[in-house]
Design a protein around this motif. Sequence first.
Motif, PDB file in Angstrom:
ATOM      1  N   LEU A 176      -0.273 -11.528  -0.306  1.00 48.38           N
ATOM      2  CA  LEU A 176      -1.457 -11.713  -1.156  1.00 48.38           C
ATOM      3  C   LEU A 176      -2.734 -11.520  -0.349  1.00 48.38           C
ATOM      4  CD1 LEU A 176      -0.305 -14.651  -3.459  1.00 48.38           C
ATOM      5  CD2 LEU A 176      -0.368 -12.210  -3.931  1.00 48.38           C
ATOM      6  N   LEU A 177      -2.691 -11.862   0.955  1.00 50.68           N
ATOM      7  CA  LEU A 177      -3.842 -11.579   1.817  1.00 50.68           C
ATOM      8  C   LEU A 177      -4.070 -10.074   1.905  1.00 50.68           C
ATOM      9  CD1 LEU A 177      -5.949 -12.468   4.113  1.00 50.68           C
ATOM     10  CD2 LEU A 177      -4.136 -11.763   5.671  1.00 50.68           C
ATOM     11  N   PHE A 178      -2.995  -9.308   2.150  1.00 55.39           N
ATOM     12  CA  PHE A 178      -3.135  -7.860   2.288  1.00 55.39           C
ATOM     13  C   PHE A 178      -3.682  -7.246   1.000  1.00 55.39           C
ATOM     14  CE2 PHE A 178       0.427  -7.993   5.613  1.00 55.39           C
ATOM     15  CZ  PHE A 178      -0.488  -8.037   6.650  1.00 55.39           C
ATOM     16  N   VAL A 179      -3.177  -7.739  -0.155  1.00 59.15           N
ATOM     17  CA  VAL A 179      -3.645  -7.200  -1.438  1.00 59.15           C
ATOM     18  C   VAL A 179      -5.137  -7.499  -1.612  1.00 59.15           C
ATOM     19  CG1 VAL A 179      -3.449  -7.422  -3.932  1.00 59.15           C
ATOM     20  CG2 VAL A 179      -1.386  -7.297  -2.541  1.00 59.15           C
ATOM     21  N   ALA A 180      -5.517  -8.751  -1.307  1.00 65.68           N
ATOM     22  CA  ALA A 180      -6.924  -9.137  -1.468  1.00 65.68           C
ATOM     23  C   ALA A 180      -7.818  -8.336  -0.527  1.00 65.68           C
ATOM     24  CB  ALA A 180      -7.088 -10.636  -1.224  1.00 65.68           C
ATOM     25  N   LEU A 181      -7.338  -8.142   0.736  1.00 61.36           N
ATOM     26  CA  LEU A 181      -8.124  -7.378   1.714  1.00 61.36           C
ATOM     27  C   LEU A 181      -8.288  -5.932   1.262  1.00 61.36           C
ATOM     28  CD1 LEU A 181      -6.903  -8.439   5.274  1.00 61.36           C
ATOM     29  CD2 LEU A 181      -9.187  -8.669   4.319  1.00 61.36           C
ATOM     30  N   GLU A 182      -7.193  -5.352   0.753  1.00 62.19           N
ATOM     31  CA  GLU A 182      -7.249  -3.952   0.348  1.00 62.19           C
ATOM     32  C   GLU A 182      -8.237  -3.772  -0.803  1.00 62.19           C
ATOM     33  OE1 GLU A 182      -3.421  -2.313  -0.411  1.00 62.19           O
ATOM     34  OE2 GLU A 182      -4.182  -0.276  -0.661  1.00 62.19           O
ATOM     35  N   GLN A 183      -8.258  -4.771  -1.704  1.00 61.29           N
ATOM     36  CA  GLN A 183      -9.203  -4.728  -2.819  1.00 61.29           C
ATOM     37  C   GLN A 183     -10.636  -4.839  -2.329  1.00 61.29           C
ATOM     38  OE1 GLN A 183      -8.059  -7.894  -5.464  1.00 61.29           O
ATOM     39  NE2 GLN A 183      -8.770  -6.616  -7.166  1.00 61.29           N
ATOM     40  N   ALA A 184     -10.821  -5.722  -1.337  1.00 65.63           N
ATOM     41  CA  ALA A 184     -12.177  -6.027  -0.910  1.00 65.63           C
ATOM     42  C   ALA A 184     -12.736  -4.962   0.029  1.00 65.63           C
ATOM     43  CB  ALA A 184     -12.225  -7.401  -0.246  1.00 65.63           C
ATOM     44  N   ILE A 185     -11.953  -4.534   1.048  1.00 62.63           N
ATOM     45  CA  ILE A 185     -12.515  -3.624   2.047  1.00 62.63           C
ATOM     46  C   ILE A 185     -11.701  -2.347   2.209  1.00 62.63           C
ATOM     47  CG2 ILE A 185     -13.639  -5.468   3.371  1.00 62.63           C
ATOM     48  CD1 ILE A 185     -11.288  -5.336   5.333  1.00 62.63           C
ATOM     49  N   GLY A 186     -10.636  -2.166   1.399  1.00 63.25           N
ATOM     50  CA  GLY A 186      -9.858  -0.932   1.481  1.00 63.25           C
ATOM     51  C   GLY A 186      -8.915  -0.869   2.666  1.00 63.25           C
ATOM     52  N   TRP A 187      -8.730  -1.967   3.367  1.00 64.71           N
ATOM     53  CA  TRP A 187      -7.798  -2.009   4.486  1.00 64.71           C
ATOM     54  C   TRP A 187      -6.904  -3.227   4.324  1.00 64.71           C
ATOM     55  CZ3 TRP A 187      -6.393  -5.590   8.082  1.00 64.71           C
ATOM     56  CH2 TRP A 187      -5.644  -5.127   9.168  1.00 64.71           C
ATOM     57  N   PRO A 188      -5.634  -3.214   4.590  1.00 63.37           N
ATOM     58  CA  PRO A 188      -4.815  -2.060   5.020  1.00 63.37           C
ATOM     59  C   PRO A 188      -4.511  -1.134   3.850  1.00 63.37           C
ATOM     60  CG  PRO A 188      -3.466  -4.030   4.791  1.00 63.37           C
ATOM     61  CD  PRO A 188      -4.866  -4.442   4.485  1.00 63.37           C
ATOM     62  N   ASP A 189      -4.627   0.157   4.100  1.00 61.83           N
ATOM     63  CA  ASP A 189      -4.448   1.151   3.058  1.00 61.83           C
ATOM     64  C   ASP A 189      -2.950   1.368   2.824  1.00 61.83           C
ATOM     65  OD1 ASP A 189      -4.889   3.076   1.228  1.00 61.83           O
ATOM     66  OD2 ASP A 189      -5.324   4.659   2.676  1.00 61.83           O
ATOM     67  N   GLY A 190      -2.420   0.739   1.778  1.00 61.13           N
ATOM     68  CA  GLY A 190      -0.976   0.851   1.519  1.00 61.13           C
ATOM     69  C   GLY A 190      -0.206  -0.093   2.420  1.00 61.13           C
ATOM     70  N   ARG A 191       1.087  -0.185   2.172  1.00 58.19           N
ATOM     71  CA  ARG A 191       1.897  -1.116   2.960  1.00 58.19           C
ATOM     72  C   ARG A 191       3.064  -0.398   3.607  1.00 58.19           C
ATOM     73  NH1 ARG A 191      -0.048  -4.047  -1.109  1.00 58.19           N
ATOM     74  NH2 ARG A 191       1.638  -3.707  -2.581  1.00 58.19           N
ATOM     75  N   GLY A 192       3.405  -0.837   4.802  1.00 59.35           N
ATOM     76  CA  GLY A 192       4.484  -0.193   5.539  1.00 59.35           C
ATOM     77  C   GLY A 192       4.537  -0.743   6.946  1.00 59.35           C
ATOM     78  N   PHE A 193       4.655   0.171   7.929  1.00 58.52           N
ATOM     79  CA  PHE A 193       4.788  -0.227   9.325  1.00 58.52           C
ATOM     80  C   PHE A 193       3.729  -1.256   9.734  1.00 58.52           C
ATOM     81  CE2 PHE A 193       3.733   0.235  13.777  1.00 58.52           C
ATOM     82  CZ  PHE A 193       4.973   0.181  14.391  1.00 58.52           C
ATOM     83  N   LEU A 194       2.459  -0.952   9.435  1.00 62.37           N
ATOM     84  CA  LEU A 194       1.375  -1.806   9.909  1.00 62.37           C
ATOM     85  C   LEU A 194       1.460  -3.213   9.315  1.00 62.37           C
ATOM     86  CD1 LEU A 194      -1.303  -2.017  11.515  1.00 62.37           C
ATOM     87  CD2 LEU A 194      -2.465  -1.500   9.367  1.00 62.37           C
TER      88      LEU A 194
END
Lengths: 280, 313
Positions: A120-138
Motif C-alpha cells: 500500500l505504501l508503494f501504491v500510494a507513492l506511485e500515485q503521489a510521485i510516480g515512483w516506483p514505476d510498476g512493481r517487480g525486482f525493485l
Amino acid sequence: MNGRFRNTMLVLGLGFLYIPILSMVVFSFNNSRLVTVWDAANSPTLKWYAALLDNAQILGAARLSIEIAAATATGAVVLGTLAGLALARFGPFRGRAFLSAMTTAPLVMPEVITGLSILLLFVALEQAIGWPDGRGFLTITLAHITFCLAYVTVVVQSRLAGFDDSLEEAALDLGARPATVFWRITLPLILPAIVSGWLLAFTLSWDDVVISQFVAGPSASTLPMVVFSKVRLGVSPDINALASLMVLIVAVCVVCSTLWMRRRERQRQREEQMARAAGG
Amino acid sequence: MSDAFARLDRRARGLLARVRGRNLVIGIPYLWLLLFFVVPFLIVFKISFSEVRLAMPPYAPLFEQAADGSRMVAIFNLGNYGYLLTDSLYFSTFLYSLKVAAVSTLLCLLIGYPMAYAIARARESTRNLLLMLIMLPFWTSFLLRVYAWVGLLKTDGVINNALLAAGLIDQPLSLLYTDFAVYVGIVYSYLPFMILPLYSNLEKHDLTLLEAAADLGARPVTTFLRVTLPLSLPGVVAGCLLVFIPAVGEYVIPSLLGRSDQLMIGRVLSDEFFANRDWPVASAVAIVLLVVLLAPIMLFQRYQNRELEAARR
C-alpha cells in the motif's frame, strides 16, 4: 527432567525435523509420477533432475530469486550493521527506543501484515510521485531489505555486545579518526556477524513467498512464488528434485561457513593470547 | 596563543565530524525503517477507514475536497470495522487462528523444552553439532519443507502406506487438510525458534544449584519444578512469543495443509485483498490483527532488549 527422557526426546525431535527432508530426497529419485509410490523396478532415476533443468520457468524464477536475494542481503547488511552499531555502541540517544522497536518488531510481525502494508505504501507513492514505476525486482528487493535488516541488526548487535569498546576507545585516544577505527577495528571484530547476517538475509529473501506475492507485479515471479502456485495444485516430483538440490547446497554452505567461522574464532583467541603474553 | 587556538579548533572540528558521522550512522537505518516500516502502517490505518471503489487503486482517496471545495478533508468511515464486527465469519476466523497458534505453541514448548535441555547438558563438543542440526532445516526452504508434509500425510502418502503395510490400520486415515496437519506443519516449521532461546537460557544455569537441591534431599522432579523451570521462564516466554505471534497470521502452512472449510486470518486477509479486491476491508483486518498482537509484540521487545543488555555485561 531425567537424562534418558531428554535424550530420547532429542533423538525423536531430530527425527521429526529430518524425516520429511529425507523423504523428499528419496522420492526425488523415484521413477513413478505418483510421488508417494516407490517404483522399485525403474528407480533410482535422475529424470526429475533432468526435467528440472529443462524447465525454463523454474530456472528463470530461480535466477530472479538469486538476484533479489543477493541485492537484499547486501542492502540489509549495510543498513543492519549501521543500526546494530548505533544500538550497541552509541549509548543513549534521542529516538534510540524507537529505533530498537523498529528493528525488533519485524522479527515477529506476521508476513501478511508486512506484505500488505508495504504494497500500500508503494501504491500510494506511485500515485503521489510516480515512483516506483510498476512493481517487480525493485519493489520486492526494497520490501525484503526492510524485513531482513532487522535480523542483521540483531546479529550484529549481539556480536558487538560480546566485546567491550576498550579497543575502539584506545584507538580513538591514540588519535585515529572514527572512520578509521570502524574499518580497522570494529569491522574485523564483527565480520563473522556480518557474514552470518548476509547469509541469513539471503536465505530469508530466497525463501519468502508471502511478502513477494504482495509486492511483485504480474511480470516478476520469484522461485517460491512459482513453487507455491505449483504445489497448491498437488505434489509434483520435480519439486522433490528441486528441494533435494537446495538441501545439498545449503548443507555444504552451512558446514563450510561453520568451519570457517570456528577457525577464525580460534585464530582470534590465539592472537589475543599471544598479545597478552607479549604484553606480560 | 594562536597555537592553542589552532589545536582547539582542530579538536572541535574532529568532534563535529564525529557527531556528524554518528548522526549518519543512526539516521540512515532510522529513515529507512520510518519510510518502509512505520509509514506503511499509517497508510494501512488510513485505508482501513476508506471506501472501496471500482478504480485503481480500489479505494476512495485518502483526502477529498470538502463539499464547498475550500479545503482538503480526511474522510473517516467506520463501515469496514462494522462489517468485521457484524459478519460472524471474521470473529470465528480470528478465534480459530488464535486457537491454532496457541495449541501449536504449547506443542512446540512440550517438544522443544526437553530437546533444548538435552543440548544444553550435552558435552561441549557435541553441543555445537546438535545446534547445527537444529538450525540446518531452517536454512533450507521453509516452503519446500511444508510441502514435504503433503507427501507424508496424503491418503496414499508415506505415513498411511507404512501404517497399512504394518497392519496397524485397515483404512487409510485422513490426515491431510485437517487441524492436525496444520499443527504438525506449524510445530515442524517453528520448532527451532522455540529451541534456540530455551537453549541459550538453559545453557547459562548454574549447575551447583541443582546439586544443592539434591543435597538437601529434593527429588529430581521437585528440583526441576522448583529450580530449573522457574529459572528458565524468560526463555520459555521468548520461545513461545517467537512461535505464537507469526503463527497467528500464518498463511502458507494452512493453505497447503489446512482445512478448506475453516480458514485462518492470514488467508482471509489475502483473499479479501487479491480475490475480492477489497483493500479497505483487508486493511481493517490487518489493523485488528495488529491490535490483537500488540501486547505479545511489546512483551517480545522487552525480552529482546533485556537479552541484549545482559549480553553487554
